[in-house]
Design an enzyme around this catalytic site. Structure first.
Site, short mmCIF file in Angstrom:
data_model
loop_
_atom_site.label_atom_id
_atom_site.label_comp_id
_atom_site.label_asym_id
_atom_site.label_seq_id
_atom_site.Cartn_x
_atom_site.Cartn_y
_atom_site.Cartn_z
N HIS A 104 0.86 -1.18 0.00
CA HIS A 104 0.00 0.00 0.00
C HIS A 104 0.90 1.23 0.00
O HIS A 104 1.96 1.24 0.62
CB HIS A 104 -0.92 0.01 1.22
N ASP B 264 1.04 4.06 1.45
CA ASP B 264 1.53 4.71 2.67
C ASP B 264 2.68 3.93 3.32
O ASP B 264 3.29 4.42 4.27
CB ASP B 264 0.39 4.95 3.67
N HIS C 146 -4.42 -8.71 6.20
CA HIS C 146 -4.85 -7.35 5.81
C HIS C 146 -5.71 -7.48 4.55
O HIS C 146 -6.13 -8.58 4.20
CB HIS C 146 -3.58 -6.50 5.60
N ASP D 236 0.42 -3.71 8.63
CA ASP D 236 -1.03 -3.54 8.78
C ASP D 236 -1.66 -4.92 8.89
O ASP D 236 -1.53 -5.74 7.98
CB ASP D 236 -1.63 -2.82 7.56
N HIS E 121 0.94 3.66 13.38
CA HIS E 121 -0.06 3.66 12.30
C HIS E 121 -1.43 4.13 12.81
O HIS E 121 -2.47 3.54 12.54
CB HIS E 121 -0.17 2.25 11.68
#
Lengths: 307, 307
Positions: free
Chosen positions: A62, A64, A137, A207, A265
């Site tokens: 992802h 980010d 995730h 994540d 996060h």
């Protein structure tokens, strides 16, 4: 061993928090945990050099978590880095790096890309072993543990001297835990040095939902860096989005018996994270919230566990 | 009209300066000038919204000018933007945006990419006209001028009333510079309103050597934002790398007769830019050095030039 947080935001950066990244300093070497947008600038601010031996562990693809890679490779190139850089991450890592390199020009030093396809040891050198476990995730990803190998116990020169071992190569051998012979007598390492010290262990969740695999990976870690995107009241949202709440992260820390939990996060909806900390603390006491540029000395356990 | 500098560094960011970007606020709308890494976070810091009407002008496809685009598009998507975003830039823009969108997932709102192939007007709306001129760098690129269209002069209600024009649609017509008829008499716009005001003009060089084309593009600009990567003592290096020195940038400003020169894209070798300013000032007096998050009101010239 020192953990330096470079960015600690959730999917969107805020005034206070930049996109996700941290580096673990192991002596002069670096293990980078994700590389969100702005990482290279935070490295400048944290005085983390661009020429060091370095391995990057990417949790998932992802933006980010990986949009800082192109700029990092560009700056390393501009600074004339020639050392190789190894990057580990999920399937798709190679085509991502290839895509931006083809569009904007690639790095001028060797970048070795490793796609991780199964859980287990992904990287190992003299001092460290990196192990991956699947995260849970919205797309394929990995959590990582960085485990230091056991190190020799503290050496006591006065004891060696008293036993008639002359300073020099024999001391070196004893320091590395091996016995030596002096004038027909055996001097055991344990007579002049403390027992080996266990290696330190740092685990990074990426994540993820809380999982049994992550608990296993984090077992006994000195530090577990775990995402806590949401407060407990958004537990359903966390489930839907493949994230964890404060309380879920704390549950992983408790079940894994870690020494310290660091929450990162955080969603941009929490400009003041005090409430998040309070929630987590009810489940697991030894918890802190990561802040950008926060540094954390990973404590050396002097008590021998390997003895 | 307000110019907000988001990042002002040369090819590598520093503690003080992030990668290159600026936004020109025109009322509620935005014109973005390049989008280096970290731009989205600087937008948060500068309180520049992600949902506004916005056009991005990309000078060239070097990472330090475009690595903020993926994160910007991702954040706009996460925030549910539905307005279209138009991006203008050199050939290769489309394949760059396509590359990162395919690797990481594309934006969820319309992004219209326009590759600029020749100098001239590239964008025009009711209020603005954007013109490109070729820059002279190590790869294809463009400098841009943003020219506001002439605006009606200040309207004087008391004069309109004195001439018997009733408040309402006729005022509106006069305010837009057109004459009206009242009870058989013609009332000229010039009798109740000041002459039209010339539009303001902001020009952005991108990375470039000083050129005659840029002087022409910048002619009479209110603000020329010009790169000054190097001090004059590195003039040869500037020539080799396709950049400008302070003195060269100041020469462009002087030759173009601009009102204000703003120097940006400073090499990381100049942590304190005072010396750069002094050099430029010897050639052109009205010069400032851009700083991250610096805001500059672009002055409205009340003197009618269109009269």
């Amino acid at each position: 061993m020192k953990l330096v947080f470079l960015g600690t935001s959730g999917s969107m950066p805020t005034e206070r928090r930049g996109s996700c990244s941290a580096v673990l300093k192991v002596g002069r070497d670096l293990i980078m945990l994700d590389c969100g947008e702005g990482t290279q600038r935070q490295m400048v601010r944290a005085h983390v050099g661009f020429r060091r031996n370095m391995v990057v562990l990417v949790s998932h693809l992802h933006g980010d978590h990986v949009l800082g890679l192109p700029g990092l490779l560009q700056t390393m190139s501009l600074l004339g880095r020639d050392k190789r850089l190894d990057i580990y991450g999920p399937e798709g890592l190679i085509s991502y790096v290839k895509a931006f390199s083809e569009a904007l020009g690639g790095p001028t030093f060797p970048v070795i890309l490793h796609e991780v396809h199964e859980p287990g040891v992904v990287y190992e050198d003299e001092d460290l072993r990196v192990t991956a476990a699947a995260s849970s995730h919205t797309l394929e990803g990995w959590s990582y543990s960085v485990l230091e190998k056991p190190r020799p116990g503290r050496f006591h020169p006065e004891k060696a001297r008293a036993l008639g071992v002359p300073e020099g190569p024999l001391w070196h051998t004893l320091q590395h835990g091996e016995d030596v012979e002096v004038e027909g007598r055996v001097v055991e390492a344990g007579m002049v040095a403390d027992p080996p010290r266990r290696g330190r262990k740092v685990v990074y969740s990426g994540d993820t939902r809380p999982t049994a695999e992550l608990v296993e990976l984090a077992r006994g870690a000195d530090v577990l860096v775990h995402e806590a995107t949401f407060a407990e009241e958004l537990a359903e949202r966390a489930r839907e989005d493949g994230h964890s709440t404060t309380v879920e992260a704390a549950g992983v820390a408790r079940d894994a018996g870690v020494r310290l939990l660091v929450l990162t996060h955080l969603s941009s909806r929490y400009p003041e994270p005090g409430g998040l900390l309070d929630e987590a603390r009810k489940v697991f006491a030894r918890v802190v919230i990561a802040e950008d540029l926060m540094e954390l000395e990973v404590p050396l356990d002097e008590v021998a566990e390997a003895a």
